[in-house]
Design an enzyme around this catalytic site. Structure first.
Site, PDB file in Angstrom:
ATOM      1  N   THR A 196       5.762  -1.851  29.538  1.00 49.35           N
ATOM      2  CA  THR A 196       5.146  -0.715  28.842  1.00 49.35           C
ATOM      3  C   THR A 196       6.226   0.334  28.631  1.00 49.35           C
ATOM      4  OG1 THR A 196       2.936  -1.074  29.712  1.00 49.35           O
ATOM      5  CG2 THR A 196       3.518   1.210  29.233  1.00 49.35           C
ATOM      6  N   VAL A 225      -9.225  -2.169  27.275  1.00 51.68           N
ATOM      7  CA  VAL A 225      -8.378  -0.993  27.024  1.00 51.68           C
ATOM      8  C   VAL A 225      -7.856  -0.500  28.365  1.00 51.68           C
ATOM      9  CG1 VAL A 225      -8.306   1.372  26.138  1.00 51.68           C
ATOM     10  CG2 VAL A 225      -9.675  -0.363  24.955  1.00 51.68           C
ATOM     11  N   GLY A 226      -6.559  -0.231  28.414  1.00 54.35           N
ATOM     12  CA  GLY A 226      -5.951   0.226  29.666  1.00 54.35           C
ATOM     13  C   GLY A 226      -5.866   1.743  29.747  1.00 54.35           C
ATOM     14  N   ASP A 227      -5.021   2.205  30.638  1.00 53.18           N
ATOM     15  CA  ASP A 227      -4.898   3.647  30.889  1.00 53.18           C
ATOM     16  C   ASP A 227      -4.091   4.386  29.822  1.00 53.18           C
ATOM     17  OD1 ASP A 227      -2.698   2.061  31.886  1.00 53.18           O
ATOM     18  OD2 ASP A 227      -1.870   3.914  32.699  1.00 53.18           O
TER      19      ASP A 227
END
Ligand code: ASP
Length: 328
Positions: A196, A225-227
């Site tokens: 990331t 969906v991530g953070d």
């Protein structure tokens, strides 16, 4: 020296100034399980040179008097375009073999924010997140709606195959094999999971900004969906503090990592280093892991992580670069 000039010198010295240089841009290329022994020299060299290019791109903006917002955008675009990181081209693949991308950007002094999630065709998700912030009344757009907004703006769209690299295909196959063998949801652990990208910057006006972009977690469920695009979880900037996070997103959402760090700085008067340490410990106490890059309005940066490594770098006001992947 006259009393007057001594007083002037003290007045000009930044509050809390120490021997450490004023950092104007910090970036990360992801936290994760990236054992040094399993990383080829060529891969490491490639990552380092991409990180350096990203730092230089962001620093060029700041040096010319540009905004922190433009600096984080420029740095993240470089890393999205690199196939070596989990963002844009070379992002990890979901369980269907598709790169599904999330990104967010936030401007500290105005607290404007833009985020996108579940993209499969936008070449540079961070550019769309920025347009969501600047050209829509919304903070977050997802999937087909976000891509139709991109199309209406003339933002570059690509075929989903553009994002896929042999490295990520092999990584997905390995994750699926492990899942079959153990019955464990392979999203838990991926041996090559890293990449990331994110940036935090401080411009000459004293303004901060943060940006983060990711493909999420290898073998994630379609639609997860991530953070990263959740403002306050993976990305946050206010007048005194900017954060870009990387790690196990579900935990970072549950802790509200990026906002929690800046809230501690604002409300408890902690340094960014103290605040980041406490909040990462909170993530660990729940069973999560990862790292953050944090910058305050005085140019003090902290880049802690609790994984095997985190690709990261800083550049100071004089253009001095420091890049690390592991501790040494
Ligand atoms: N935080 C990202 C996510 O969970 C992944 C990462 O940073 O490695 O989507």
């Amino acid at each position: 020296m006259s009393i007057q000039s001594l007083v002037l010198m003290l007045a000009l010295a930044p509050v809390g100034a120490t021997a450490s240089p004023r950092i104007v841009l910090a970036i990360h290329g992801g936290a994760g399980t990236l054992p040094r022994a399993e990383t080829s020299a060529a891969r490491e060299a490639g990552m380092r040179s991409d990180l350096e290019r990203a730092l230089e791109a962001g620093h060029a903006v700041i040096r010319k008097g540009g905004s922190a917002l433009d600096a984080v955008t420029a740095a993240v675009v470089v890393l999205e375009d690199s196939p070596r990181f989990n963002a844009g081209r070379g992002a990890v693949l979901n369980a269907e073999g598709v790169a599904e991308l999330d990104a967010a950007i936030m401007e500290g002094n105005t607290r404007r924010a833009g985020a996108v999630a579940g993209l499969t065709r936008v070449r540079n998700p961070i550019l769309l997140a920025r347009r969501v912030m600047e050209d829509s009344p919304h903070v977050m757009l997802i999937g087909a709606g976000a891509e139709s907004f991109a199309e209406s703006l003339g933002i570059a769209l690509v075929d989903p195959s553009y994002f896929v690299t042999p490295f990520r295909r092999a990584e997905l196959e390995a994750a699926k094999a492990r899942e079959r063998a153990s019955g464990d949801a392979a999203i838990r652990r991926s041996p090559f999971h890293i990449g990331t990208v994110g940036a935090v910057a401080l411009d000459r006006a004293g303004h901060l900004a943060a940006a983060t972009s990711t493909g999420g977690r290898t073998n994630k469920r379609w639609g997860r969906v991530g953070d990263v695009p959740v403002i306050g979880a993976g990305t946050w900037a206010d007048a005194n503090c900017a954060v870009s996070a990387t790690g196990w997103g579900e935990y970072f959402i549950r802790v509200g990592v990026a906002h929690a760090i800046c809230a501690r700085v604002a409300l408890k008067g902690e340094t960014v280093a103290q605040a980041a340490e406490v909040v990462l410990a909170d993530v660990a106490s729940l069973g999560g892991d990862g790292g953050v890059i944090v910058l305050d309005a005085l140019g003090r940066a902290t880049l802690p992580y609790n994984t095997a490594g985190m690709a990261r770098g800083t550049i100071d006001a004089d253009g001095r670069i420091e890049i690390r992947i592991w501790e040494d």
